[in-house]
Design a protein around this motif. Structure first.
Motif, PDB file in Angstrom:
ATOM      1  N   VAL A 180       0.835  -1.190   0.000  1.00 32.74           N
ATOM      2  CA  VAL A 180       0.000   0.000   0.000  1.00 32.74           C
ATOM      3  C   VAL A 180       0.872   1.243   0.000  1.00 32.74           C
ATOM      4  N   SER A 181       0.641   2.127  -0.967  1.00 32.00           N
ATOM      5  CA  SER A 181       1.382   3.386  -1.017  1.00 32.00           C
ATOM      6  C   SER A 181       0.546   4.405  -1.771  1.00 32.00           C
ATOM      7  N   GLY A 182       0.711   5.658  -1.419  1.00 31.12           N
ATOM      8  CA  GLY A 182      -0.007   6.708  -2.119  1.00 31.12           C
ATOM      9  C   GLY A 182      -1.490   6.712  -1.793  1.00 31.12           C
ATOM     10  N   GLU A 183      -2.194   7.581  -2.474  1.00 32.73           N
ATOM     11  CA  GLU A 183      -3.627   7.734  -2.257  1.00 32.73           C
ATOM     12  C   GLU A 183      -4.412   6.931  -3.292  1.00 32.73           C
ATOM     13  N   PRO A 184      -5.566   6.402  -2.899  1.00 31.15           N
ATOM     14  CA  PRO A 184      -6.378   5.662  -3.864  1.00 31.15           C
ATOM     15  C   PRO A 184      -6.942   6.581  -4.937  1.00 31.15           C
ATOM     16  N   PRO A 185      -7.310   6.048  -6.104  1.00 29.98           N
ATOM     17  CA  PRO A 185      -7.909   6.888  -7.146  1.00 29.98           C
ATOM     18  C   PRO A 185      -9.176   7.561  -6.644  1.00 29.98           C
ATOM     19  N   GLU A 186      -9.433   8.742  -7.154  1.00 27.14           N
ATOM     20  CA  GLU A 186     -10.643   9.472  -6.807  1.00 27.14           C
ATOM     21  C   GLU A 186     -11.397   9.825  -8.076  1.00 27.14           C
ATOM     22  N   GLY A 187     -12.616  10.280  -7.901  1.00 36.48           N
ATOM     23  CA  GLY A 187     -13.415  10.688  -9.046  1.00 36.48           C
ATOM     24  C   GLY A 187     -14.468   9.659  -9.409  1.00 36.48           C
ATOM     25  N   PRO A 188     -15.285   9.960 -10.402  1.00 35.53           N
ATOM     26  CA  PRO A 188     -16.431   9.098 -10.739  1.00 35.53           C
ATOM     27  C   PRO A 188     -16.047   7.731 -11.278  1.00 35.53           C
ATOM     28  N   CYS A 189     -14.827   7.562 -11.781  1.00 38.09           N
ATOM     29  CA  CYS A 189     -14.413   6.273 -12.340  1.00 38.09           C
ATOM     30  C   CYS A 189     -13.523   5.475 -11.387  1.00 38.09           C
ATOM     31  N   ALA A 190     -13.342   5.942 -10.174  1.00 38.51           N
ATOM     32  CA  ALA A 190     -12.539   5.202  -9.202  1.00 38.51           C
ATOM     33  C   ALA A 190     -13.260   3.924  -8.800  1.00 38.51           C
ATOM     34  N   PRO A 191     -12.533   2.792  -8.687  1.00 41.20           N
ATOM     35  CA  PRO A 191     -13.184   1.542  -8.297  1.00 41.20           C
ATOM     36  C   PRO A 191     -13.684   1.599  -6.860  1.00 41.20           C
ATOM     37  N   ASP A 192     -14.718   0.789  -6.575  1.00 42.14           N
ATOM     38  CA  ASP A 192     -15.270   0.774  -5.233  1.00 42.14           C
ATOM     39  C   ASP A 192     -14.486  -0.168  -4.333  1.00 42.14           C
TER      40      ASP A 192
END
Length: 387
Positions: free
Chosen positions: A66-78
């Motif tokens: 785990v590193s960095g921030e998870p993707p954001e926005g409307p297409c980010a996976p749940d």
């Protein structure tokens, strides 16, 4: 894995900026040269060149991925790694003759002009370092920039990497009883927990094809699946996304329904459907739509209408009489999959299986051309999470 089951069973696109192989062009020559040099340095690190110094030693617990921030926005996976704007593009690539998984994956990615979203690997329950260790050093390296899907079989393989598809069954009733918890299950569960990053996990994929091999009864499988699931939960390995995978052969429809562990234990439903054509001595060529849609529709209607669907293995053999037919089979994928809204991951099986005319690879020729074209469609350009 599918190869062991195949003879017995029935028996204008845009490349994402994260693809490492797309050339970058700028107006200024000096900027272009600098970008090229930087790109070469990145390739050396990500492709197993100079970055090999960071490879974990065999037997070590996985390093936290785990590193960095998870993707954001409307297409980010749940939370269950479902991409809302398209689908994942993945593959199973066999180890090479030198025992490397990284090198054949990098070579395949170079051929197809993009990085895979997901790499699918297979393991037995031997506990050995070669095939019985979940998250091998090569898997951990690949997992830095990709998602991993681990198939875990309740067997002990008789050849390295299941080369001859022979094995010893441990038995679902023994898994469910806890007989192998301390020796086999718990050490691997702790490895996945230590890895930190979410991974897909499939327990005894193509489960409907295993009954006749002596693995047990449908009720024993459900008990074994639930026991394994609960064991992960007890140890605190909550970074697993559970994929229940069947062959999808509709001749086993009633059996598949009996084998379903229940919505509370399943995050994704996986299916393994192919166009075998001459591999099964038939004259029935099934295009991509005909090879996938019937099982997809049946699973939604008879197992679960709410779960995302993974085409966990798919491929076609070539038509000896028409070389372009294989290319067209693959180029049709983006249009067809858009009409299958629950299909959120497609994982190609890039390996031949035993038998005449059973080459399912896309390593060259029209098949590669079609597969490369399909994979560059924007529907398969989703933001891959790093955690």
């Amino acid at each position: 894995m599918s190869g062991r089951h195949a003879p017995r069973r029935r028996l204008p696109s845009r490349l994402s900026s994260r693809f490492p192989y797309r050339p970058a062009y700028t107006a200024a020559v000096l900027i272009a040269v600098a970008a090229l040099i930087a790109g070469l340095g990145l390739w050396a690190t990500s492709s197993g060149g100079e970055g090999d110094d960071a490879r974990p030693a065999a037997g070590e617990l996985p390093r936290n991925a785990v590193s960095g921030e998870p993707p954001e926005g409307p297409c980010a996976p749940d939370a269950k790694l479902v991409p809302p704007c398209g689908a994942w593009w993945g593959a199973y690539i066999p180890y090479d003759g030198d025992g490397s998984l990284t090198e054949p994956v990098y070579a395949f990615e170079k051929k197809i002009g993009r990085r895979l979203d997901l790499v699918y690997t297979y393991h037995d329950m031997s506990g050995n370092e070669l095939d019985g260790t979940l998250l091998t050093p090569d898997e951990q390296v690949l997992g830095r920039d990709r998602m991993l899907m681990l198939a875990w079989e309740s067997t002990v393989w008789k050849e390295p990497h299941h080369a001859g598809y022979t094995e010893t069954q441990l038995g679902w009733k023994n898994i469910a009883s806890g007989r192998y918890d301390t020796e086999i299950l718990d050490p691997q569960i702790r490895r996945i927990k230590a890895y930190g990053k979410r991974v897909f996990l499939s327990f005894d994929q193509e489960v409907d094809a295993r009954i006749k091999e002596g693995a047990g009864t449908p009720a024993e499988y459900v008990a074994a699946y639930r026991h394994l699931h609960d064991r992960f939960k007890r140890i605190g390995a909550d970074n697993v996304v559970w994929v229940w995978t069947v062959s999808g052969y509709l001749g086993s429809a009633e059996l598949m329904k009996q084998l379903y562990p229940g919505d509370a234990y399943v995050d994704w439903i996986g299916m393994d459907q192919y166009n075998y054509f001459v591999c099964h001595d038939t004259t029935d060529w099934k295009d991509f739509d005909r090879s996938q849609r019937p099982t997809y529709d049946w699973l939604l209607a008879n197992v679960s209408a709410t779960k995302p669907v993974m085409m966990a293995e798919f491929a076609t053999v070539p038509d000896p009489a028409d070389a372009d037919r294989q290319r067209d089979w693959y180029t049709a994928i983006p249009e067809v999959v858009r009409t299958l809204p629950k299909a959120r991951a497609l994982v190609h099986w890039n390996r031949s299986v035993p038998g005449r005319g059973c080459d399912l690879t896309v390593n060259g020729g029209p098949g590669l051309d079609g597969y490369r074209t399909a994979g560059q469609d924007r529907y398969f350009a989703q933001p891959v999470p790093n955690r």
